[in-house]
Write a protein that holds these residues in place. Structure first.
Motif, short mmCIF file in Angstrom:
data_model
loop_
_atom_site.label_atom_id
_atom_site.label_comp_id
_atom_site.label_asym_id
_atom_site.label_seq_id
_atom_site.Cartn_x
_atom_site.Cartn_y
_atom_site.Cartn_z
N GLN A 56 0.85 19.76 -13.53
CA GLN A 56 1.61 18.57 -13.11
C GLN A 56 1.76 17.58 -14.26
N GLU A 57 0.72 17.43 -15.05
CA GLU A 57 0.79 16.49 -16.17
C GLU A 57 1.71 17.01 -17.28
N LYS A 107 5.07 15.98 -16.61
CA LYS A 107 5.31 14.52 -16.70
C LYS A 107 5.37 14.01 -18.14
N GLN A 155 7.06 17.48 -8.44
CA GLN A 155 8.18 17.50 -9.38
C GLN A 155 8.28 18.90 -9.97
#
Ligand code: 13P
Length: 307
Positions: free
Chosen positions: A46-47, A50, A306
């Motif tokens: 997830q990071e 981002k 996302q």
């Protein structure tokens, strides 16, 4: 170079190269301390989606760096020690799945993130230790093949009895060695302690534990718990964050076998050289990458994340 000097050099290299350091929860404390992101496999994915950094150095093992490359192909992904691997990921090959699909074309394949890009490319959806249960619930089929971890597969099967989970026979060579008897001994030695384990442990361990979760879920559980003593049934690297975040709580390792040698291969010096020489760049062949990104994106989209 002294450690303090090396840390300063790492910081300067990160700035110069628009880079960022990701470390898995099992990495050595010195690396966790210098990393920009420390987390479980899902958090690292997830990071990666981002961050605006152009380069990610992943301190962990190969499947993690490969997964990040699959998700963010335009970034340069570095794995400082190339032979930091995962024995579980090696228990299954893409060809095994092609044969399975030929024989059972209607059975969906759920692929644990601890697998190669080629294996992911043959799968329908991925999961991590933190979302395996919800991903299984979201699959519209009564029967599915779970690869490659037999322990996580068996555990999900008991949590969701309405589905038939057929498990591959792979396992984590670290967690698989923990015994149910060790839980009983820990209960006797620390009657006030809460036993918290990773779902890659065998079922006789999982069924006796107070909490089962991914490494980040263990961090959250301990933070929110009123308990003061915890027996940790996962790789010993997690103890660093647990102790740092909870200075007033006590931690014991459930079993002396809980050290993963692959997770311990990377040193601070390797991180420094990795950034300096931009090594070792992880490349995933484009056709495989595209196919492997589908089950990963399917997982993330079902979690409302996302993609
Ligand atoms: P987590 O996703 O819980 O961090 O698991 C990674 C891992 O390698 C467990 O052995």
């Amino acid at each position: 170079m002294e450690e303090r000097e090396m840390i300063e050099a790492i910081k300067a290299l990160k700035k110069e190269k628009n880079g960022i350091i990701f470390a898995h929860n099992y990495q050595i404390p010195e690396i966790q301390e210098i990393a920009d992101v420390v987390g479980d496999t899902l958090t690292l994915c997830q990071e990666a989606l981002k961050t605006e950094a152009a380069l990610i150095l992943l301190s962990g093992v190969r499947f993690m760096a490969e997964t990040i490359k699959i998700l963010v192909p335009n970034k340069k992904i570095l794995l400082p020690v190339l032979d930091a691997g995962c024995p579980m990921a090696e228990t299954i090959q893409a060809e095994d799945l092609r044969l399975f699909k030929k024989e059972y074309p209607h059975i969906p394949i759920l692929c644990y993130i601890k697998s190669s890009a080629e294996v992911k490319a043959e799968s329908h959806i991925c999961c991590t230790a933190s979302n395996a249960e919800s991903v299984v619930k979201s699959i519209d089929a009564e029967k599915l093949l779970f690869i490659p971890d037999q322990n996580l597969g068996a555990y999900i099967g008991t949590r969701i009895p309405e589905k038939e989970v057929i498990s591959w026979e792979g396992f984590c060579t670290t967690h698989h060695r923990v015994r149910g008897l060790e839980v009983e001994t820990a209960r006797k030695n620390h009657p006030e302690g809460l036993i918290v384990v990773h779902p890659e442990c065998p079922y006789p361990v999982l069924e006796k534990a107070d909490f089962v979760g991914s490494t980040d879920q263990i961090i959250d559980y301990v933070a929110q718990s009123q308990g003061k003593t915890f027996i940790i049934g996962t790789e010993m690297g997690l103890l660093h964050r647990l102790r740092k975040n909870n200075p007033n709580k006590k931690f014991h390792l459930l079993s002396p076998v809980l050290t993963c040698f692959d997770m311990k291969k990377t040193s601070l010096e390797d991180v420094y050289h990795g950034l300096l020489k931009e090594q070792h760049e992880i490349i995933v062949e484009e056709e495989t990458r595209k196919r492997a990104s589908k089950p990963l994106k399917e997982m993330l989209s079902r979690m409302g994340g996302q993609v």
